[in-house]
Design a protein around this motif. Structure first.
Motif, PDB file in Angstrom:
ATOM      1  N   UNK A 156       0.826  -1.203   0.000  1.00 27.14           N
ATOM      2  CA  UNK A 156       0.000   0.000   0.000  1.00 27.14           C
ATOM      3  C   UNK A 156       0.859   1.251   0.000  1.00 27.14           C
ATOM      4  N   UNK A 157       0.799   2.057  -1.080  1.00 29.93           N
ATOM      5  CA  UNK A 157       1.510   3.342  -1.055  1.00 29.93           C
ATOM      6  C   UNK A 157       0.859   4.216   0.021  1.00 29.93           C
ATOM      7  N   UNK A 158       1.627   4.651   1.025  1.00 26.24           N
ATOM      8  CA  UNK A 158       0.995   5.293   2.172  1.00 26.24           C
ATOM      9  C   UNK A 158       0.575   6.744   1.965  1.00 26.24           C
ATOM     10  N   UNK A 159       1.018   7.384   0.864  1.00 22.57           N
ATOM     11  CA  UNK A 159       0.837   8.842   0.754  1.00 22.57           C
ATOM     12  C   UNK A 159      -0.311   9.195  -0.181  1.00 22.57           C
ATOM     13  N   UNK A 324       7.434   9.103   7.558  1.00 21.27           N
ATOM     14  CA  UNK A 324       6.339   8.304   7.004  1.00 21.27           C
ATOM     15  C   UNK A 324       5.142   8.489   7.925  1.00 21.27           C
ATOM     16  N   UNK A 325       3.958   8.485   7.336  1.00 26.61           N
ATOM     17  CA  UNK A 325       2.754   8.585   8.165  1.00 26.61           C
ATOM     18  C   UNK A 325       2.442   9.991   8.635  1.00 26.61           C
ATOM     19  N   UNK A 326       3.081  10.988   8.033  1.00 25.84           N
ATOM     20  CA  UNK A 326       2.748  12.371   8.396  1.00 25.84           C
ATOM     21  C   UNK A 326       2.699  13.221   7.124  1.00 25.84           C
ATOM     22  N   UNK A 327       2.061  14.387   7.177  1.00 29.46           N
ATOM     23  CA  UNK A 327       1.894  15.180   5.955  1.00 29.46           C
ATOM     24  C   UNK A 327       3.222  15.466   5.266  1.00 29.46           C
ATOM     25  N   UNK A 552     -12.692   8.327   2.519  1.00 27.76           N
ATOM     26  CA  UNK A 552     -11.579   7.398   2.377  1.00 27.76           C
ATOM     27  C   UNK A 552     -10.417   7.781   3.281  1.00 27.76           C
ATOM     28  N   UNK A 553      -9.308   7.012   3.151  1.00 24.21           N
ATOM     29  CA  UNK A 553      -8.161   7.222   4.032  1.00 24.21           C
ATOM     30  C   UNK A 553      -7.063   7.925   3.247  1.00 24.21           C
ATOM     31  N   UNK A 554      -6.743   9.143   3.675  1.00 25.37           N
ATOM     32  CA  UNK A 554      -5.788   9.940   2.901  1.00 25.37           C
ATOM     33  C   UNK A 554      -4.355   9.453   3.099  1.00 25.37           C
ATOM     34  N   UNK A 555      -4.051   8.960   4.304  1.00 33.53           N
ATOM     35  CA  UNK A 555      -2.654   8.637   4.588  1.00 33.53           C
ATOM     36  C   UNK A 555      -2.601   7.426   5.517  1.00 33.53           C
ATOM     37  N   UNK A 556      -1.633   6.536   5.281  1.00 34.23           N
ATOM     38  CA  UNK A 556      -1.515   5.338   6.124  1.00 34.23           C
ATOM     39  C   UNK A 556      -0.398   5.506   7.153  1.00 34.23           C
ATOM     40  N   UNK A 557      -0.446   4.683   8.175  1.00 29.46           N
ATOM     41  CA  UNK A 557       0.618   4.527   9.173  1.00 29.46           C
ATOM     42  C   UNK A 557       0.871   5.767  10.037  1.00 29.46           C
ATOM     43  N   UNK A 558      -0.163   6.611  10.206  1.00 28.19           N
ATOM     44  CA  UNK A 558       0.013   7.796  11.049  1.00 28.19           C
ATOM     45  C   UNK A 558       0.320   7.381  12.497  1.00 28.19           C
ATOM     46  N   UNK A 559      -0.182   6.201  12.897  1.00 22.48           N
ATOM     47  CA  UNK A 559       0.027   5.778  14.285  1.00 22.48           C
ATOM     48  C   UNK A 559       1.309   4.961  14.465  1.00 22.48           C
ATOM     49  N   UNK A 560       2.092   4.826  13.393  1.00 20.46           N
ATOM     50  CA  UNK A 560       3.346   4.078  13.516  1.00 20.46           C
ATOM     51  C   UNK A 560       3.161   2.574  13.639  1.00 20.46           C
ATOM     52  N   UNK A 561       1.947   2.091  13.439  1.00 19.45           N
ATOM     53  CA  UNK A 561       1.723   0.640  13.474  1.00 19.45           C
ATOM     54  C   UNK A 561       1.675   0.104  12.045  1.00 19.45           C
ATOM     55  N   UNK A 562       2.347  -0.989  11.844  1.00 18.04           N
ATOM     56  CA  UNK A 562       2.440  -1.540  10.492  1.00 18.04           C
ATOM     57  C   UNK A 562       1.828  -2.935  10.430  1.00 18.04           C
ATOM     58  N   UNK A 563       1.254  -3.313   9.291  1.00 14.18           N
ATOM     59  CA  UNK A 563       0.582  -4.614   9.201  1.00 14.18           C
ATOM     60  C   UNK A 563       1.549  -5.791   9.063  1.00 14.18           C
ATOM     61  N   UNK A 564       2.570  -5.797   9.896  1.00 13.59           N
ATOM     62  CA  UNK A 564       3.491  -6.938   9.944  1.00 13.59           C
ATOM     63  C   UNK A 564       3.130  -7.776  11.166  1.00 13.59           C
TER      64      UNK A 564
END
Ligand code: MGD
Ligand code: MGD
Ligand code: SF4
Ligand code: MO
Length: 905
Positions: A156-159, A324-327, A552-564
């Motif tokens: 998933x491209x996060x931006x 990553x995960x921020x504007x 929708x979701x504009x940006x991923x990983x803002x909370x620093x949690x990753x789907x690993x």
């Protein structure tokens, strides 16, 4: 019945920016196109390709009826859909029964709609029972898929696009956005104009138009990106420009990487990459000190035998700096094709399954099998594109279904691909244009609906799903892809699982979407909250979009949690490996390939609009002027370009944008517009061990001058597609033949050819018949002793056809007379003379290429304007160039910069 002009909001069918278009039509024919002001990808803008969509797609080039070949060596003949699909089902069923499900394969495309993809996937995995379904995304995005998955846990491209505009520091690596993602580049140009302090770094072996916006250009040696990224990290660590807190809280594996990058000292890195220490240091500093840092990349990283390593090494930089995960921050891979993302979502690579699942994962297989209501999904790993065509070549695959892609042009090592297709017992090609190189090998050609004629959804680079709407019906027998696929699948079902309820009972594309979307529920890409109605009411949306979501979701990983598994992002410590293996390195030049501004891939669509050849007319190899000098070559000479795999004869030109030791050739040429098997006859099939994406950007090549003294030039106006089809085969016996379109209002076919000796007079007579030079108002001159013959046809005082053979000095002059629509009596006695223009006649058009395709402004006019002292605004005001789509602005800036350099020198 045609009705007055209507407007249908849809999307552009070219690149992954995913612009919204407004299609003007009368219910039958498409009349015009405009940017959709309400679409969040482009807000009304279109580039030179999008804005000319309505001029492309000449019906003379379209596949209009199913055609079947009843035996190898015979011609195909027209048939109806029932016979075509019954035949295909019978052959597939028999092949599967005799040789097993893995003896058939599907090779599909990032240009299909999500619903088309889904239908193909279900067909291959649930009905046929094979994982042999791969797509051209293997040549395009598979390294990015691996990079995202192994570094961040999901593909998933996060931006989003606004992040690009907001970033303080942008690294553009291996992407020529100015050509390949032009509307996004326009948005970036505007952002940079508003905030000039924004820093832009471009990493590309070539000086591309994208560099016009760069504060720093690193012209690294081809393939050295991994070393560069490790070297940057080395400096970031040394200077303390990393985010230790972020690393500790959200990542794993940093120590191993730290150990590895010790070896990439600035001196070692600068040397490996062929750049200066200062530039390397500056690059690291810009990244290290930036409040926000975003990277964009494309084929310069992905199409590489170390593509996965390049992707992860770049993502490492984001994780180490917490960017990553921020504007304005994050690793943002640009997708090439309009629905490359949809392909990944629906599982259209052999190793994937729908909903970002893995074909190699038993639990994932069981989930999908249960949802589809079949016992099990196949376990045997499927073949990836290169392996798949190898299997066709050695006879393991006996029935091949190709849809919406042209592998006989776009795969590397074309000689082998052509052999494979020729040998395959049954090849089905589902295509919108019958003119492609692959269609020649189709035993069954199925005509597909194309842009403006089909409905479904696509996902663009920023995870945004758009509803693609149909404006007009498909011509003649052509049908939307999903409907062809499902119709075939239903027929195959009756043979493979008789009596069972159909798996393919879909009334329309919406029914496919509704079934598919639930397979994404509660997964990283959850788009199960979307529907056609929601997209119509609320506009295009970014996933994840769970049921009940308001947006929708504009940006991923803002909370620093990753789907690993651990919830942490993973650093990867892959060492740098040289791109060229030994056998390639024996060749003195490295061939780099890529895109032109106004052409799309194999040119089946863009190649029908003469205007789109105005910017670059024909296949030309670019070499640094020093390389030309060393080889005693001049601009325009014909050369043989050869690699370990094949060779090609074409023109060479001086190109300052490449460094010595490198060569540049656009990827677009196949066997149609240039005789030979095209650019990819030269490229290597070597691929990345993880992503299996081939090394399309670097091949060892050699250049030798060829002497082909007997030359031919021809131009004929009107009916360009049918003339192209009739004339192209007549040039098989020439060593060199280049065909192209020219003109705007009155398109013409233009041919240049050469051979060692003159061809048989009968061949020339055949060519003349197609050029309409065999009778009627034709001026002729023949000198059989010198094998010279010239013909010009004049109608209503205008030249309409030209053929110069054996002596072509006047070709450019005649061409400009044709363009100007004049051939008055005074000039006529000179038309067949062996001179480049009559004495004292300045008739030769020095316009050069067309820079601004929207307003038809030539390079000559722009250069003259610059010489008069005009700046960019002045040029825009006086000549109007660059004021419509803006695709030519970077090139105009480059000409202005060259002029400045020249006056300072
Ligand atoms: N006009 C146009 N636009 C298109 C397309 C098209 O056909 N025509 N196709 C679409 C598709 S499918 C795709 S995938 C994208 C591709 O978009 P891009 O990847 O931007 O385009 P390319 O020209 O293939 O390659 C980009 C650059 O990679 C550079 N490069 C080569 N080797 C290296 C290397 O080792 N390292 C680095 N850092 N750079 C390197 C090349 O010099 C080139 O300038 O474009 C999309 N947009
Ligand atoms: N040397 C070199 N080779 C490359 C690359 C490179 O950079 N260098 N880039 C690679 C990349 S990134 C890519 S994506 C590939 C692209 O390679 P291809 O996929 O071969 O490119 P296209 O010419 O776009 O092929 C799409 C085909 O689908 C047809 N078509 C259009 N619309 C429809 C439709 O609605 N339905 C159906 N059924 N058919 C339709 C078109 O006429 C066209 O023939 O090329 C790869 N090859
Ligand atoms: S940038 Fe150009 S080619 Fe890409 S989607 Fe937009 S209009 Fe189409
Ligand atoms: Mo691509």
């Amino acid at each position: 019945m045609a009705s007055p002009t209507q407007v249908t909001a849809s999307t552009c069918c070219y690149c992954g920016v995913g612009c919204g278009v407004l299609i003007e039509h009368d219910g039958e024919k498409i009349l015009g196109v405009a940017g959709d002001p309400s679409h969040p990808a482009n807000f009304g803008k279109l580039c030179s390709k999008g804005s000319t969509l309505h001029l492309t797609g000449d019906l003379d080039a379209r596949a209009l009826h199913p055609e079947l070949r009843l035996g190898k060596g015979l011609a195909r003949s027209r048939t109806d859909w029932d016979s075509a699909l019954d035949h295909a089902a019978a052959v597939f069923a028999e092949t599967i029964r005799e040789h097993g499900p893995d003896s058939v394969a599907f090779y599909i495309s990032g240009q299909l709609l999500t619903e088309d993809y889904y239908a193909f996937n279900k067909l291959a995995r649930a009905l046929v029972g094979t994982n042999n379904i791969d797509s051209n995304s293997r040549l395009c995005m598979s390294s990015a898929v691996v990079g995202y998955k192994r570094s961040l846990g999901a593909d998933a491209p996060p931006c989003n696009y606004e992040d690009i505009e907001q970033s303080d520091c942008l690294l553009i690596a291996g992407s020529n956005m100015a050509y390949a993602h032009p509307v996004l580049f326009r948005r970036l140009e505007e952002a940079k104009a508003r905030r000039p302090e924004m820093q832009i770094i471009v990493v590309d072996p070539r000086r591309t138009d994208t560099c016009e916006l760069a504060d720093l250009h690193l012209a690294i040696l081809p393939g050295t990106d991994v070393a560069l990224f490790h070297g940057i990290l080395h400096i970031l660590l040394w200077e303390g420009w990393i985010d230790r807190a972020y690393i500790d809280a959200h990542t794993e594996g940093f120590d191993a990487l730290k150990k590895l990058v010790r070896d990439y000292s600035p001196a070692v890195t600068a040397d490996l990459c062929g750049i200066s220490l200062d530039d390397l240091q500056r690059c690291a500093e810009l990244i290290g000190r930036a409040p926000s840092f975003l990277s964009l990349w494309c084929m310069g990283l992905n199409q590489s035998s170390s593509g996965s390593a390049k992707n992860s090494a770049l993502i490492n930089l984001h994780l180490a700096t917490g960017q990553i995960g921020k504007p304005g921050a994050g690793p943002f891979s640009l997708t090439g094709q309009p629905n490359a993302m949809g392909g990944r979502e629906t599982g259209s690579l052999s190793n994937l399954l729908p909903g970002h699942r893995e074909a190699g994962n038993a639990e994932h297989r069981a989930e999908v099998a249960a949802y589809w209501g079949v016992d099990a999904l196949p376990q045997t790993p499927g073949l990836s594109a290169i392996e798949l065509f190898d299997a066709v070549h050695d006879g393991r695959i006996k029935a091949l279904w190709i849809a919406c892609t042209n592998p006989a042009q776009s795969l590397p090592n074309q000689s082998k691909v052509h052999e494979a297709l020729a040998a395959c017992p049954f090849v089905v090609v589902q295509e919108a244009f019958f003119t492609t190189e692959t269609c020649r090998y189709a035993d069954l050609l199925l005509p597909a609906a194309s842009w403006g004629e089909k409905e479904g959804t696509v996902t663009n680079s920023e995870r945004r799903v758009s509803h693609v709407r149909r404006a007009v019906p498909a011509p003649f027998d052509a049908r939307p892809d999903w409907s062809i696929t499902c119709d075939f699948a239903r027929r195959l079902e009756t043979l493979l699982r008789p009596g069972l309820p159909s798996l393919f009972d879909f009334a329309d594309s919406e029914a496919l979407f509704e079934e598919y979307k639930h397979l994404t529920a509660q997964r990283d890409l959850d788009l199960s909250g979307l529907s056609y109605a929601l997209l119509d009411n609320q506009g295009p949306q970014q996933w994840p979009f769970a049921p009940g979501a308001r947006q929708g979701t504009a940006r991923l990983y803002a909370d620093g949690r990753f789907p690993t598994v651990s919830g942490r992002a993973q650093f990867h410590a892959d060492p740098y490996r040289a791109a060229k293996e030994k056998r390639e390195a024996r060749y003195s030049l490295t061939l780099n390939t890529g895109r032109l501004r106004d052409q799309w891939h194999g040119m089946s669509r863009t190649g029908t609009a003469a205007r789109l050849f105005g910017h670059v007319e024909a296949a030309v190899l670019g070499l640094h002027p020093d390389e030309l000098r060393r080889r005693r070559l001049r601009d325009g000479d014909l050369v043989r370009l050869r690699s370990r795999r094949g060779s090609l004869i074409l023109q060479v030109e001086a190109d300052e944008s490449v460094r010595p030791g490198q060569a540049w050739l656009p990827m677009h040429w196949g066997d149609r517009f240039l005789k030979g098997l095209g650019t990819n006859v030269l490229t290597q099939p070597a691929f990345d061990p993880l992503s299996k994406q081939p090394e399309l950007k670097h091949a060892g090549v050699e250049v030798d001058k060829v002497e082909l003294p007997w030359q031919l030039f021809a131009l004929v106006e009107g009916e360009v597609q049918s003339r192209f089809e009739a004339l192209r085969p007549l040039f098989e016996s020439f060593a060199y033949a280049s065909l192209t379109l020219t003109g705007r209002e009155r398109p013409a076919l233009l041919i240049r050819a050469a051979s060692a000796v003159a061809p048989q007079p009968e061949l020339l007579a055949q060519i003349d018949r197609q050029l309409r030079l065999n009778q009627g108002p034709v001026l002729a001159y023949d000198d059989p002793r010198r094998a010279v013959g010239k013909r010009v046809r004049i109608e209503d005082g205008r030249i309409v056809s030209i053929r110069l053979a054996g002596e072509t000095a006047a070709s450019e002059w005649l061409r400009s007379l044709w363009l100007d629509g004049q051939a008055d009596a005074d000039l006529r006695r000179w038309l067949l003379a062996p001179v480049s223009a009559p004495p004292g006649n300045a008739g030769v058009n020095t316009r050069g290429k067309t820079l601004c395709n929207c307003l038809n402004v030539s390079e000559g006019a722009v250069c003259a304007g610059i010489a008069r002292g005009l700046d960019l605004d002045g040029l825009k005001r006086e000549l109007k160039c660059g004021t419509s789509c803006g695709s030519c602005v970077p090139e105009i800036k480059r000409l202005l910069a060259q002029q400045r350099m020249a006056t300072h020198a």
